[in-house]
Scaffold this motif. Structure first.
Motif, PDB file in Angstrom:
ATOM      1  N   GLN A 209      26.801  40.797  10.543  1.00  0.00           N
ATOM      2  CA  GLN A 209      28.026  40.765   9.730  1.00  0.00           C
ATOM      3  C   GLN A 209      29.131  41.596  10.367  1.00  0.00           C
ATOM      4  O   GLN A 209      30.302  41.204  10.365  1.00  0.00           O
ATOM      5  CB  GLN A 209      27.726  41.267   8.320  1.00  0.00           C
ATOM      6  CG  GLN A 209      26.953  40.283   7.466  1.00  0.00           C
ATOM      7  CD  GLN A 209      26.628  40.858   6.097  1.00  0.00           C
ATOM      8  OE1 GLN A 209      26.171  41.996   5.973  1.00  0.00           O
ATOM      9  NE2 GLN A 209      26.870  40.065   5.060  1.00  0.00           N
TER      10      GLN A 209
ATOM     11  N   ALA B 107      25.934  46.738   5.542  1.00  0.00           N
ATOM     12  CA  ALA B 107      26.014  45.383   6.060  1.00  0.00           C
ATOM     13  C   ALA B 107      25.000  45.218   7.184  1.00  0.00           C
ATOM     14  O   ALA B 107      24.389  46.194   7.634  1.00  0.00           O
ATOM     15  CB  ALA B 107      27.424  45.098   6.585  1.00  0.00           C
TER      16      ALA B 107
ATOM     17  N   ALA C  49      30.570  37.941   5.502  1.00  0.00           N
ATOM     18  CA  ALA C  49      31.229  38.719   6.555  1.00  0.00           C
ATOM     19  C   ALA C  49      32.695  38.350   6.692  1.00  0.00           C
ATOM     20  O   ALA C  49      33.506  39.151   7.170  1.00  0.00           O
ATOM     21  CB  ALA C  49      30.516  38.510   7.884  1.00  0.00           C
TER      22      ALA C  49
ATOM     23  N   ALA D  33      32.706  40.234  11.540  1.00  0.00           N
ATOM     24  CA  ALA D  33      33.925  40.845  11.016  1.00  0.00           C
ATOM     25  C   ALA D  33      34.809  41.344  12.150  1.00  0.00           C
ATOM     26  O   ALA D  33      36.041  41.175  12.125  1.00  0.00           O
ATOM     27  CB  ALA D  33      33.575  41.985  10.070  1.00  0.00           C
TER      28      ALA D  33
END
Length: 263
Positions: A218, A214, A249, A222
């Motif tokens: 992101q 990722a 995300a 998250a």
């Protein structure tokens, strides 16, 4: 995408902040981003009349608006041809800002209006003026922005508050966790701004991002969503590719080990 109640409407926890979209040469890209956001299921857009051309772009791209779309705007700060940037201090100034947002967005009633304040003084009088505009039918629901916990309590004593919008990020938390907990207990959405903007490089974030295939942005988004179920993120971008990454995300699951390393 998981949801949380933004007042009387359930919205996806990954929304879109319109502060970065612009008219002029960037207009086609801005319109494409807004339309793509709705295609991806985003139904919470944050904007304000003082964010340049954002409101007009939202109207051009999305009106007539989808029935489940919630557009949240802000008043308090404003722009004036003679004074430039200013903060509203009278009922007439706040009314004019509300009317400007309504006109630019092309709606009879604004979904949610946040009162953004500066300084430590009471918000009671200004919030009361917005309550009067809500009672007139110009606003459906109210929130507050750039506030401390005592401001949230003060506003709640006057009228329902559906969202609190404050600065909050992985490396910029301050005392906000207490505000987040209080909002969760009250069923109030907490909407952090600046979760990924101008973020400093972090070895911990980079390591989790590499392990998760990722981007660091992101991972930061998250992490923000993992902090509490009442958090609604509103990352902004002028790029369709970055928009798609941000929305993705919202479905990224971080493990307890990930969260421990980030903390």
């Amino acid at each position: 995408m998981t949801t949380w109640q933004l007042g009387d409407v359930a919205v996806g926890r990954l929304g879109f902040g319109a502060m970065r979209i612009k008219a002029g040469p960037d207009r086609p890209a801005a319109l494409a981003v807004l339309r793509r956001a709705v295609e991806l299921g985003v139904n919470h857009i944050d904007t304000a009349a003082f964010c340049g051309s954002a409101n007009e772009l939202i109207r051009e791209a999305l009106a007539p608006y989808p029935a489940d779309l919630v557009i949240v705007t802000k008043v308090g700060p404003g722009t004036d041809p003679e004074r430039g940037f200013y903060n509203a201090t009278t009922a007439a100034e706040l009314r004019e800002q509300v009317e400007t947002n309504r006109r630019q967005l092309g709606v009879d009633r604004l979904d949610v209006v946040n009162l953004r304040i500066t300084g430590d003084g009471s918000l009671a009088e200004r919030f009361g003026w917005l309550v009067a505009l809500r009672d007139e039918g110009l606003i459906r629901q109210l929130g507050v922005s750039n506030v401390r916990l005592e401001h949230v309590r003060e506003a709640l004593a006057i009228a329902p508050v559906v969202c609190v919008q404050n600065s909050y990020a992985l490396d910029r938390r301050g005392d906000e966790d207490e505000v987040i907990r209080f909002c969760a207990e009250q069923g109030i959405a907490y909407v952090p701004f600046g979760s990924i903007a101008d973020a400093a490089s972090s070895a911990a974030v980079d390591a989790v991002a590499a392990a998760r295939d990722a981007t660091p942005q992101q991972i930061r988004l998250a992490w923000t969503l993992h902090r509490s179920p009442n958090i609604l993120a509103i990352p902004g971008t002028g790029s369709v590719r970055h928009l798609e990454e941000n929305v993705a995300a919202g479905k990224l699951e971080l493990s307890a080990t990930d969260l421990a390393s980030l903390s």
